[in-house]
Design an enzyme around this catalytic site. Structure first.
Site, PDB file in Angstrom:
ATOM      1  N   GLU A 110       0.857  -1.193   0.000  1.00  0.00           N
ATOM      2  CA  GLU A 110       0.000   0.000   0.000  1.00  0.00           C
ATOM      3  C   GLU A 110       0.889   1.238   0.000  1.00  0.00           C
ATOM      4  OE1 GLU A 110      -2.493   0.893   3.452  1.00  0.00           O
ATOM      5  OE2 GLU A 110      -3.720   2.256   2.262  1.00  0.00           O
ATOM      6  N   ASP A 114      -3.329  11.705  -2.550  1.00  0.00           N
ATOM      7  CA  ASP A 114      -3.459  13.170  -2.666  1.00  0.00           C
ATOM      8  C   ASP A 114      -3.880  13.535  -4.099  1.00  0.00           C
ATOM      9  OD1 ASP A 114      -2.528  13.285  -0.059  1.00  0.00           O
ATOM     10  OD2 ASP A 114      -0.448  13.488  -0.661  1.00  0.00           O
ATOM     11  N   LYS A 154      -4.347  20.965  -9.081  1.00  0.00           N
ATOM     12  CA  LYS A 154      -3.891  21.920 -10.109  1.00  0.00           C
ATOM     13  C   LYS A 154      -3.224  21.172 -11.264  1.00  0.00           C
ATOM     14  CE  LYS A 154      -3.238  25.972  -7.251  1.00  0.00           C
ATOM     15  NZ  LYS A 154      -2.253  26.645  -6.405  1.00  0.00           N
ATOM     16  N   THR A 185     -10.852   2.681   4.898  1.00  0.00           N
ATOM     17  CA  THR A 185      -9.676   3.420   5.363  1.00  0.00           C
ATOM     18  C   THR A 185     -10.165   4.558   6.277  1.00  0.00           C
ATOM     19  OG1 THR A 185      -9.540   5.207   3.726  1.00  0.00           O
ATOM     20  CG2 THR A 185      -8.754   3.050   3.023  1.00  0.00           C
ATOM     21  N   GLU A 186      -9.227   5.260   6.888  1.00  0.00           N
ATOM     22  CA  GLU A 186      -9.635   6.394   7.744  1.00  0.00           C
ATOM     23  C   GLU A 186     -10.331   7.485   6.913  1.00  0.00           C
ATOM     24  OE1 GLU A 186      -5.886   5.991   8.128  1.00  0.00           O
ATOM     25  OE2 GLU A 186      -6.158   4.501   9.715  1.00  0.00           O
ATOM     26  N   TYR A 187      -9.721   7.829   5.776  1.00  0.00           N
ATOM     27  CA  TYR A 187     -10.304   8.878   4.936  1.00  0.00           C
ATOM     28  C   TYR A 187     -11.686   8.458   4.442  1.00  0.00           C
ATOM     29  CZ  TYR A 187      -6.308  12.071   4.503  1.00  0.00           C
ATOM     30  OH  TYR A 187      -5.321  13.000   4.748  1.00  0.00           O
TER      31      TYR A 187
HETATM   32  N1  SAH Z   1      -4.630   5.826   2.785  1.00  0.00           N
HETATM   33  C1  SAH Z   1      -5.018   6.620   3.940  1.00  0.00           C
HETATM   34  C2  SAH Z   1      -4.433   8.037   3.893  1.00  0.00           C
HETATM   35  C3  SAH Z   1      -4.873   8.844   2.688  1.00  0.00           C
HETATM   36  S1  SAH Z   1      -4.097  10.464   2.601  1.00  0.00           S
HETATM   37  C4  SAH Z   1      -6.539   6.647   4.043  1.00  0.00           C
HETATM   38  O1  SAH Z   1      -7.193   6.354   3.051  1.00  0.00           O
HETATM   39  O2  SAH Z   1      -7.064   6.963   5.116  1.00  0.00           O
HETATM   40  C5  SAH Z   1      -2.753  10.105   1.499  1.00  0.00           C
HETATM   41  C6  SAH Z   1      -1.526   9.618   2.251  1.00  0.00           C
HETATM   42  O3  SAH Z   1      -0.544   9.283   1.286  1.00  0.00           O
HETATM   43  C7  SAH Z   1      -0.895  10.684   3.157  1.00  0.00           C
HETATM   44  O4  SAH Z   1      -0.674  10.128   4.439  1.00  0.00           O
HETATM   45  C8  SAH Z   1       0.406  11.032   2.451  1.00  0.00           C
HETATM   46  O5  SAH Z   1       1.440  11.384   3.343  1.00  0.00           O
HETATM   47  C9  SAH Z   1       0.723   9.734   1.717  1.00  0.00           C
HETATM   48  N2  SAH Z   1       1.515   9.918   0.494  1.00  0.00           N
HETATM   49  C10 SAH Z   1       1.253  10.760  -0.525  1.00  0.00           C
HETATM   50  N3  SAH Z   1       2.196  10.671  -1.477  1.00  0.00           N
HETATM   51  C11 SAH Z   1       3.075   9.725  -1.066  1.00  0.00           C
HETATM   52  C12 SAH Z   1       4.263   9.199  -1.624  1.00  0.00           C
HETATM   53  N4  SAH Z   1       4.752   9.635  -2.799  1.00  0.00           N
HETATM   54  N5  SAH Z   1       4.922   8.239  -0.940  1.00  0.00           N
HETATM   55  C13 SAH Z   1       4.446   7.805   0.265  1.00  0.00           C
HETATM   56  N6  SAH Z   1       3.328   8.286   0.845  1.00  0.00           N
HETATM   57  C14 SAH Z   1       2.646   9.228   0.197  1.00  0.00           C
END
Ligand code: SAH
Length: 218
Positions: free
Chosen positions: A43, A117, A121, A191-193
């Site tokens: 993941e 994320d 943009k 997931t949390e989100y």
């Molecule tokens: N998967 C979790 C968090 C989602 S937020 C959920 O669904 O609840 C996205 C997460 O990805 C953040 O914690 C961010 O720090 C991480 N993230 C974003 N780009 C990343 C990268 N290139 N490598 C590792 N982690 C990354």
């Protein structure tokens, strides 16, 4: 204040070092039998880890790598996995882009991207974890019958991703714009989100992307 908080996180991370893989200076992971397991799933962006912990408990025959770039976030995931005695996850604090470059080719059977994320943009499109640049990198580490499972609340990111997956030759399956109202809801691990967004009534988009038709593997 900031420094103290960080120091505290470092100590907590250190206390979980037995379930943490520390990348070497060149970004590569240790040569560990855990990574040679024939069912290795990963993941990217595991956040506080509830998805990966639940998934690992439900699938004890799979080894999981959970990658997160922010150490203050991953600390909750590490502590949970340790408290629950989950032995089939190793955590990595790293930028996935750096790590993927160093992973052994065709070693990962499944990749989970949950609520990545969105980088809304246009100028930042290349940073989206489903941009074709990333998909090319995932293709190198995924097994021939490997797949990417992707969930997001963000419809523009989802629609963008559909195009990117298609452009890289992935076959899409189980695509839905409302996961919780779909037939796939019963096997879904939140997931949390996802919990937050769905409690606000926001529908969850979800897909599986295969390097080849999954029918061939059945
Ligand atoms: N998967 C979790 C968090 C989602 S937020 C959920 O669904 O609840 C996205 C997460 O990805 C953040 O914690 C961010 O720090 C991480 N993230 C974003 N780009 C990343 C990268 N290139 N490598 C590792 N982690 C990354």
């Amino acid at each position: 204040m900031r420094m103290r908080k960080k120091k505290h996180a470092d100590e907590r991370i250190e206390a979980c070092s037995d379930i943490l893989f520390k990348p070497g200076e060149d970004g590569s992971l240790p040569d560990d039998p855990f990574l040679a397991h024939d069912k290795l799933h990963m993941e990217i962006g595991c956040g506080k880890g509830s998805f990966i912990c639940e998934t690992a408990k439900a699938n004890p025959d799979v080894n999981y790598i959970a990658v997160e770039k922010i150490s203050n976030v991953i600390v909750s995931a590490l502590e949970r996995a340790k408290a629950e005695n989950i032995t089939n996850i190793r955590f990595v604090i790293s930028d996935a882009a750096k790590l993927c470059e160093k992973l052994k080719e065709h070693s990962v059977g499944r990749l989970y991207l949950n609520f990545s994320d969105p980088w809304p943009k246009k100028g930042y499109a290349k940073r989206r974890l489903t941009h074709r640049g990333f998909l090319q990198m995932y293709k190198r580490i995924l097994k021939e019958d490997g797949a990417i499972f992707f969930k997001t609340d963000n419809r523009p990111l989802f629609d963008f991703s559909l195009e990117e997956f298609a452009a890289e030759g992935f076959k899409l399956e189980k695509v839905t714009n409302d996961l919780h109202a779909s037939e796939y809801a019963k096997d879904n691990i939140m997931t949390e989100y996802e919990r937050n967004f769905s409690s606000m009534g926001i529908p969850i988009n979800r897909l599986e992307a295969y390097l080849q038709n999954s029918e061939k593997n059945k």
